[in-house]
Design an enzyme around this catalytic site. Structure first.
Site, PDB file in Angstrom:
ATOM      1  N   ASP A   1       0.816  -1.129  -0.027  1.00  0.00           N
ATOM      2  CA  ASP A   1      -0.196   0.026  -0.135  1.00  0.00           C
ATOM      3  C   ASP A   1       0.928   1.235  -0.085  1.00  0.00           C
ATOM      4  O   ASP A   1       0.738   2.028   0.791  1.00  0.00           O
ATOM      5  CB  ASP A   1      -0.817  -0.036   1.256  1.00  0.00           C
ATOM      6  CG  ASP A   1      -0.224   0.053   2.759  1.00  0.00           C
ATOM      7  OD1 ASP A   1       0.967  -0.244   2.641  1.00  0.00           O
ATOM      8  OD2 ASP A   1      -0.740   0.736   3.507  1.00  0.00           O
TER       9      ASP A   1
ATOM     10  N   ASP B   1       6.822   1.142   2.006  1.00  0.00           N
ATOM     11  CA  ASP B   1       6.520  -0.054   0.884  1.00  0.00           C
ATOM     12  C   ASP B   1       7.159   0.302  -0.215  1.00  0.00           C
ATOM     13  O   ASP B   1       7.846  -0.403  -1.103  1.00  0.00           O
ATOM     14  CB  ASP B   1       5.004   0.129   0.485  1.00  0.00           C
ATOM     15  CG  ASP B   1       4.082   0.225   1.586  1.00  0.00           C
ATOM     16  OD1 ASP B   1       3.822   0.960   2.404  1.00  0.00           O
ATOM     17  OD2 ASP B   1       3.370  -0.872   1.942  1.00  0.00           O
TER      18      ASP B   1
ATOM     19  N   ASN C   1      -2.543   2.975   3.438  1.00  0.00           N
ATOM     20  CA  ASN C   1      -2.082   4.185   3.812  1.00  0.00           C
ATOM     21  C   ASN C   1      -2.667   5.134   3.013  1.00  0.00           C
ATOM     22  O   ASN C   1      -2.799   6.447   3.753  1.00  0.00           O
ATOM     23  CB  ASN C   1      -0.533   4.276   3.192  1.00  0.00           C
ATOM     24  CG  ASN C   1       0.281   3.410   4.221  1.00  0.00           C
ATOM     25  OD1 ASN C   1       0.179   3.486   5.397  1.00  0.00           O
ATOM     26  ND2 ASN C   1       1.573   2.766   3.731  1.00  0.00           N
TER      27      ASN C   1
ATOM     28  N   THR D   1       2.924  -5.942   2.893  1.00  0.00           N
ATOM     29  CA  THR D   1       3.295  -4.897   3.447  1.00  0.00           C
ATOM     30  C   THR D   1       2.286  -3.669   3.933  1.00  0.00           C
ATOM     31  O   THR D   1       2.517  -2.708   4.193  1.00  0.00           O
ATOM     32  CB  THR D   1       4.489  -4.038   2.914  1.00  0.00           C
ATOM     33  OG1 THR D   1       4.169  -3.727   1.567  1.00  0.00           O
ATOM     34  CG2 THR D   1       5.761  -5.027   2.657  1.00  0.00           C
TER      35      THR D   1
ATOM     36  N   PHE E   1      -0.666  -0.369  12.628  1.00  0.00           N
ATOM     37  CA  PHE E   1      -1.469  -0.023  11.741  1.00  0.00           C
ATOM     38  C   PHE E   1      -2.212  -0.965  10.701  1.00  0.00           C
ATOM     39  O   PHE E   1      -3.247  -1.284  10.207  1.00  0.00           O
ATOM     40  CB  PHE E   1      -0.955   1.228  10.881  1.00  0.00           C
ATOM     41  CG  PHE E   1      -1.665   1.699   9.648  1.00  0.00           C
ATOM     42  CD1 PHE E   1      -2.638   2.695   9.770  1.00  0.00           C
ATOM     43  CD2 PHE E   1      -1.466   1.393   8.107  1.00  0.00           C
ATOM     44  CE1 PHE E   1      -3.487   2.985   8.762  1.00  0.00           C
ATOM     45  CE2 PHE E   1      -2.344   1.633   7.125  1.00  0.00           C
ATOM     46  CZ  PHE E   1      -3.114   2.602   7.501  1.00  0.00           C
ATOM     47  N   ASN E   2      -1.053  -1.688  10.210  1.00  0.00           N
ATOM     48  CA  ASN E   2      -1.647  -2.900   8.954  1.00  0.00           C
ATOM     49  C   ASN E   2      -2.650  -3.650   9.490  1.00  0.00           C
ATOM     50  O   ASN E   2      -3.632  -4.334   8.936  1.00  0.00           O
ATOM     51  CB  ASN E   2      -0.238  -3.611   8.545  1.00  0.00           C
ATOM     52  CG  ASN E   2       0.413  -2.667   7.762  1.00  0.00           C
ATOM     53  OD1 ASN E   2       0.079  -1.652   7.034  1.00  0.00           O
ATOM     54  ND2 ASN E   2       1.705  -3.175   7.412  1.00  0.00           N
TER      55      ASN E   2
ATOM     56  N   ASP F   1       8.654  -1.197   6.299  1.00  0.00           N
ATOM     57  CA  ASP F   1       8.427  -2.490   5.171  1.00  0.00           C
ATOM     58  C   ASP F   1       9.376  -2.958   4.730  1.00  0.00           C
ATOM     59  O   ASP F   1       9.566  -4.252   4.355  1.00  0.00           O
ATOM     60  CB  ASP F   1       7.632  -1.840   4.051  1.00  0.00           C
ATOM     61  CG  ASP F   1       6.074  -1.486   4.855  1.00  0.00           C
ATOM     62  OD1 ASP F   1       5.635  -2.164   5.982  1.00  0.00           O
ATOM     63  OD2 ASP F   1       5.391  -0.635   4.214  1.00  0.00           O
TER      64      ASP F   1
HETATM   65  C1  BDR Z   1       2.953   0.135   8.814  1.00  0.00           C
HETATM   66  O1  BDR Z   1       2.056   0.980   8.544  1.00  0.00           O
HETATM   67  C2  BDR Z   1       2.192   1.634   7.251  1.00  0.00           C
HETATM   68  O2  BDR Z   1       1.929   3.219   7.666  1.00  0.00           O
HETATM   69  C3  BDR Z   1       3.586   1.550   6.729  1.00  0.00           C
HETATM   70  O3  BDR Z   1       3.555   1.789   5.521  1.00  0.00           O
HETATM   71  C4  BDR Z   1       4.081   0.144   7.368  1.00  0.00           C
HETATM   72  O4  BDR Z   1       3.411  -0.938   6.606  1.00  0.00           O
HETATM   73  C5  BDR Z   1       3.645   0.478   9.744  1.00  0.00           C
HETATM   74  O5  BDR Z   1       2.712   0.369  10.878  1.00  0.00           O
HETATM   75 CA    CA Z   2       2.839  -0.468   4.062  1.00  0.00          CA
END
Ligand code: BDR
Ligand code: CA
Length: 316
Positions: free
Chosen positions: A10, A15, A40, A126, A168-169, A243
């Site tokens: 993303d 990434d 993202n 990622t 986040f992911n 990533d």
């Molecule tokens: C992850 O969240 C995204 O903002 C970054 O690309 C990374 O994959 C980090 O928490």
């Molecule tokens: Ca990412």
């Protein structure tokens, strides 16, 4: 041996650097395709950004597919505050020549894995795990072809970066993460415990810039932008380069440390949604499903990243 991989991403500056590191490593990695997911920033930007990286690196022949725009059961959560409105602020965006393939990313993943030999393809997600989970749900027959899944996601000792509990992911699509972590194939997870050690300090970014080739310059420009938010947030001297740890582990596993354990995903609690419960001390009888990576030789990582980015000056 060249390992066959699908990068599901993303982009996102980090990434983007993961893609560039993979592009620079053709002896070790054969990229079957790049699949984009909403994360993202929305999908129409992540797929464009992935294609931009192909253009930038002269890799227009790599097929890029757009996948799921929204998580399985929740509205998309984006991260423009960190990555900027384009997702890759720091470089000027343009409409790339690299084609967007007409096939949906999930169909590409399913078709590729169904045609592949047993344990022959590594998935490198990622971003949020929506595309991978959708492919597994749609066709569980793809599982035997997956050699390993190497996601960036989760957190244990570091705590969350999007909520106190969640990275986040995983937070963006906890249901997808739950499906992936329970799929039964080997997983090596790069969570915040390791990625927060990989700081793009001004000195390291300057080493990349000094390479002087256009890919290295773009990398330095992206990292400079990425740095602003995270340096303030963490009080560190550079933003974590999350990533690229996935690709780096495929290239140089010897610079990482990890432990086999069970990881389960919180999918319901409002308070801790997206939490990765890492059973680091094996206090449950849940089966091992993941190698949880917690350590890295960060100076070695940057030395090797710089060497790979230098290849865009002519050796590729
Ligand atoms: C992850 O969240 C995204 O903002 C970054 O690309 C990374 O994959 C980090 O928490
Ligand atoms: Ca990412």
């Amino acid at each position: 041996m060249t390992r066959k991989i699908i990068i599901d991403c993303d982009p996102g500056q980090d990434d983007a650097v993961a893609l560039l590191l993979a592009f620079a490593s053709p002896d070790e990695l054969e990229i079957l395709g790049i699949t984009a997911v909403g994360g993202n920033v929305p999908l129409q930007l992540t797929q464009r950004n992935a294609r931009m990286m192909c253009d930038l690196a002269g890799m227009q022949h790599i097929p890029v597919f757009a996948g799921c725009a929204e998580p399985l059961e929740r509205p998309l959560l984006t991260a423009e505050a960190i990555h900027g409105t384009t997702g890759i602020n720091g470089v000027d965006v343009f409409e790339p020549e690299t084609a967007l393939q007409p096939q949906h990313a999930v169909d590409f993943i399913v078709e590729t894995l169904l045609a592949a030999e047993e344990s022959s393809v590594t998935l490198v997600p990622t971003g949020p795990l929506t595309n991978i989970a959708t492919a597994i749900q749609r066709e569980p027959g793809i599982l035997p072809s997956i050699e390993r899944i190497v996601p960036m996601g989760g957190a244990m000792r570091e705590g969350g970066n999007s909520t106190p509990s969640a990275e986040f992911n995983i937070l963006v699509d906890p249901q997808a993460a739950d499906i992936v972590f329970r799929c039964g194939r080997p997983i090596t997870a790069m969570g915040l415990d390791v990625t927060h050690q990989v700081l793009s300090t001004p000195e390291r970014v300057q080493r990349i810039r000094a390479l002087g080739n256009p890919v290295a310059t773009a990398t330095a420009d992206m990292l400079n932008f990425f740095d602003r938010y995270d340096t303030k947030k963490y009080g560190s001297e550079g933003a974590p380069l999350h990533d690229p740890c996935t690709i780096a582990w495929l290239l140089w596993p010897e610079i990482f440390e990890g432990k086999d354990c069970n990881i389960s995903i919180e999918t319901e609690s409002e308070l801790t949604l997206g939490h990765t419960a890492v059973d680091f001390w094996n206090v449950t009888d849940k089966p091992v499903n993941t190698t949880w990576v917690y350590g890295i030789d960060a100076p070695a990582f940057y030395d090797r990243l710089v060497e790979r980015l230098d290849r865009f000056g002519g050796a590729l």
